[in-house]
Design an enzyme around this catalytic site. Structure first.
Site, PDB file in Angstrom:
ATOM      1  N   ARG A 257       0.872  -1.180   0.000  1.00 42.06           N
ATOM      2  CA  ARG A 257       0.000   0.000   0.000  1.00 42.06           C
ATOM      3  C   ARG A 257       0.905   1.225   0.000  1.00 42.06           C
ATOM      4  O   ARG A 257       1.543   1.523   1.007  1.00 42.06           O
ATOM      5  CB  ARG A 257      -0.872  -0.040   1.260  1.00 42.06           C
ATOM      6  CG  ARG A 257      -2.033   0.916   1.251  1.00 42.06           C
ATOM      7  CD  ARG A 257      -2.626   1.040   2.650  1.00 42.06           C
ATOM      8  NE  ARG A 257      -1.748   1.828   3.490  1.00 42.06           N
ATOM      9  CZ  ARG A 257      -1.522   1.620   4.776  1.00 42.06           C
ATOM     10  NH1 ARG A 257      -2.107   0.650   5.416  1.00 42.06           N
ATOM     11  NH2 ARG A 257      -0.703   2.407   5.450  1.00 42.06           N
ATOM     12  N   HIS A 261      -3.299   4.484   4.965  1.00 43.46           N
ATOM     13  CA  HIS A 261      -4.494   3.629   4.945  1.00 43.46           C
ATOM     14  C   HIS A 261      -5.674   4.358   4.298  1.00 43.46           C
ATOM     15  O   HIS A 261      -6.345   3.846   3.422  1.00 43.46           O
ATOM     16  CB  HIS A 261      -4.825   3.219   6.382  1.00 43.46           C
ATOM     17  CG  HIS A 261      -6.097   2.462   6.520  1.00 43.46           C
ATOM     18  ND1 HIS A 261      -6.240   1.171   6.078  1.00 43.46           N
ATOM     19  CD2 HIS A 261      -7.303   2.822   7.039  1.00 43.46           C
ATOM     20  CE1 HIS A 261      -7.488   0.761   6.334  1.00 43.46           C
ATOM     21  NE2 HIS A 261      -8.140   1.745   6.905  1.00 43.46           N
ATOM     22  N   TYR A 270       4.366   4.958  11.465  1.00 45.99           N
ATOM     23  CA  TYR A 270       4.640   3.541  11.674  1.00 45.99           C
ATOM     24  C   TYR A 270       5.463   2.874  10.566  1.00 45.99           C
ATOM     25  O   TYR A 270       5.684   1.677  10.622  1.00 45.99           O
ATOM     26  CB  TYR A 270       3.328   2.764  11.901  1.00 45.99           C
ATOM     27  CG  TYR A 270       2.287   2.921  10.793  1.00 45.99           C
ATOM     28  CD1 TYR A 270       2.350   2.150   9.632  1.00 45.99           C
ATOM     29  CD2 TYR A 270       1.253   3.843  10.913  1.00 45.99           C
ATOM     30  CE1 TYR A 270       1.418   2.292   8.625  1.00 45.99           C
ATOM     31  CE2 TYR A 270       0.299   3.993   9.902  1.00 45.99           C
ATOM     32  CZ  TYR A 270       0.389   3.215   8.760  1.00 45.99           C
ATOM     33  OH  TYR A 270      -0.540   3.356   7.758  1.00 45.99           O
TER      34      TYR A 270
HETATM   35  C1  LIG Z   1     -14.689  -6.174  11.721  1.00 45.82           C
HETATM   36  C2  LIG Z   1     -13.862  -4.933  11.617  1.00 45.82           C
HETATM   37  N1  LIG Z   1     -12.938  -4.650  12.560  1.00 45.82           N
HETATM   38  C3  LIG Z   1     -12.183  -3.519  12.458  1.00 45.82           C
HETATM   39  C4  LIG Z   1     -12.365  -2.668  11.429  1.00 45.82           C
HETATM   40  C5  LIG Z   1     -11.525  -1.390  11.335  1.00 45.82           C
HETATM   41  N2  LIG Z   1     -10.588  -1.494  10.214  1.00 45.82           N
HETATM   42  C6  LIG Z   1     -10.868  -0.912   9.034  1.00 45.82           C
HETATM   43  S1  LIG Z   1      -9.700  -1.198   7.894  1.00 45.82           S
HETATM   44  C7  LIG Z   1      -8.767  -2.107   8.984  1.00 45.82           C
HETATM   45  C8  LIG Z   1      -7.471  -2.715   8.523  1.00 45.82           C
HETATM   46  C9  LIG Z   1      -7.671  -3.774   7.506  1.00 45.82           C
HETATM   47  O1  LIG Z   1      -6.465  -4.204   6.957  1.00 45.82           O
HETATM   48  P1  LIG Z   1      -6.392  -5.218   5.769  1.00 45.82           P
HETATM   49  O2  LIG Z   1      -7.400  -6.306   5.930  1.00 45.82           O
HETATM   50  O3  LIG Z   1      -4.978  -5.656   5.657  1.00 45.82           O
HETATM   51  O4  LIG Z   1      -6.846  -4.401   4.489  1.00 45.82           O
HETATM   52  P2  LIG Z   1      -6.237  -3.063   3.859  1.00 45.82           P
HETATM   53  O5  LIG Z   1      -6.908  -1.905   4.540  1.00 45.82           O
HETATM   54  O6  LIG Z   1      -4.759  -3.076   4.071  1.00 45.82           O
HETATM   55  O7  LIG Z   1      -6.610  -3.116   2.428  1.00 45.82           O
HETATM   56  C10 LIG Z   1      -9.395  -2.167  10.224  1.00 45.82           C
HETATM   57  C11 LIG Z   1      -8.851  -2.854  11.407  1.00 45.82           C
HETATM   58  C12 LIG Z   1     -13.349  -2.982  10.465  1.00 45.82           C
HETATM   59  N3  LIG Z   1     -13.562  -2.214   9.400  1.00 45.82           N
HETATM   60  N4  LIG Z   1     -14.065  -4.125  10.575  1.00 45.82           N
END
Ligand SMILES: Cc1ncc(C[n+]2csc(CCOP(=O)(O)OP(=O)(O)O)c2C)c(N)n1
Length: 369
Positions: A257, A261, A270
């Site tokens: 990425r 985020h 980080y």
């Molecule tokens: C069930 C749930 N827990 C927490 C969140 C908060 N949250 C949003 S994005 C994220 C990180 C997700 O990372 P990843 O699966 O690696 O996907 P990326 O954002 O890197 O594409 C979190 C913890 C959420 N959206 N849903």
């Protein structure tokens, strides 16, 4: 299938090197030139869509945008690897894949403007709503694919998620059910190294995310997520296996990425800039451009044509999202259930009363409430 055939390779499948050179592979074939040119056009458009959406956030036109800058090879391959009759189950980060599948960019982005939960007709291009609750879409994808199988259709479902989502219980349940019931679904994990600020090393102790597959009894494969040719080849095989009745599989693409985020995140807190810069050199666009140019398949004219097409998409996004929308507050209650419950009627009456009171206060004070 032998158990060992379920294990991913020790290193990710790669068909085009970082400098554009073709890597010979004993199993996966390089997609043909027209397919690679189509993918390149998708990468150019995807990058432009990411840049334009970022600008619309800075202008206050979108509330938030999770960019897939750097992950465009995965986005484009996800849309090209499935047939028109198949279904895509995307996440919030997969707007480029959704748009590459044919959804109007403005319709895909109204969710991030805050206008609608999902601004497109999911049936038109067979794209499920972009899911924000992590891994929930995987369960929906498995259930959907199982239903299609029961109906005797040959639909394959491609379910997307990130590395962080693989730690969710829903991921486990979806993988397990899919393997036990031999469901025609392909799980495609874009491992972009981070779940917001949490690095992959805090997410799993497995040798790779693709290794999780054998624990459920399905094949797993890892692929260089910045090599669109390799992602197309590996996903293509997984999709055809599912279509032929070979059951589910898991593909892990290793990518990065490149941006924070979302605009609400500060990634300088980080991760080191040197790490981000190192990944810039592995850019999926540059790699495919080098390959196609060396092969004599991409000239300046075609490049200019693709850029002009991408610019047209960006202009349409700006025009649509710079237009102020008139929203009817009652829509909040209209589309919750097919038949409106008395509770929803009551809630709408309360909100309508609030709106009327604030409008009449504004009239009496001669200005905004
Ligand atoms: C069930 C749930 N827990 C927490 C969140 C908060 N949250 C949003 S994005 C994220 C990180 C997700 O990372 P990843 O699966 O690696 O996907 P990326 O954002 O890197 O594409 C979190 C913890 C959420 N959206 N849903």
């Amino acid at each position: 299938m032998l158990h060992t055939d379920m294990l991913p390779r020790d290193t990710a499948v790669r068909l085009i090197d970082e400098d554009g050179t073709v890597v010979a592979d004993e199993h996966y074939a390089l997609p043909d030139t027209p397919t690679l040119l189509r993918a390149y056009r998708g990468l150019v458009e995807g990058r432009r869509i990411n840049d334009q959406a970022g600008a619309l956030v800075r202008q206050g036109r979108l509330a938030v945008y999770p960019s897939s800058h750097g992950q465009e090879a995965c986005q484009v391959a996800a849309s090209l690897a499935i047939a028109d009759t198949d279904w895509l189950f995307p996440t919030y980060r997969d707007s480029v894949a959704v748009i590459a599948r044919g959804v109007d960019p403005a319709d895909a982005l109204v969710l991030l403007k805050g206008d609608w939960h999902s601004g497109y007709d999911v049936r038109e291009h067979r794209v499920a709503p972009q899911a924000t609750p992590l891994a929930t879409q995987l369960l929906h994808a498995v259930g959907f694919a199982q239903a299609a199988k029961h109906r005797g259709e040959d639909t394959v479902v491609l379910a997307l998620c990130g590395d962080g989502a693989t730690s969710e219980g829903d991921f486990h349940e979806a993988m397990n059910f899919a393997a036990v019931f031999h469901v025609p679904v392909v799980f495609f994990v874009q491992n972009n190294e981070f779940a917001i600020s949490v690095p992959l090393s805090r997410q799993t102790a497995a040798p790779s995310l693709a290794h999780k597959a054998i624990g459920y009894g399905m094949p797993g494969q890892r692929v260089d997520g910045n090599d669109v040719a390799a992602v197309l080849a590996v996903l293509g095989e997984a999709v055809e296996r599912a279509r032929a009745g070979g059951g589910p599989s898991l593909v892990e693409a290793h990518t990065y990425r490149m941006q924070a985020h979302t605009n609400a995140d500060d990634d300088t807190r980080y991760r080191e800039r040197t790490e981000v810069q190192a990944w810039a050199a592995r850019d999926p666009l540059l790699r495919l451009r080098a390959h196609l140019t060396d092969a004599g398949a991409l000239d300046n004219e075609t490049e200019a044509q693709f850029a002009a097409g991408a610019e047209q998409i960006a202009t349409a996004m700006r025009d649509a999202l710079n237009t102020d929308t008139e929203l009817d507050p009652e829509d909040l209650f209209r589309f919750v259930t097919t038949t409106r419950s008395s509770q929803l009627d009551e809630q709408w009456a309360l909100l309508r009363g609030e709106i009327e009171r604030s409008e009449s206060a504004a009239t009496h004070t001669g200005g905004a409430a």
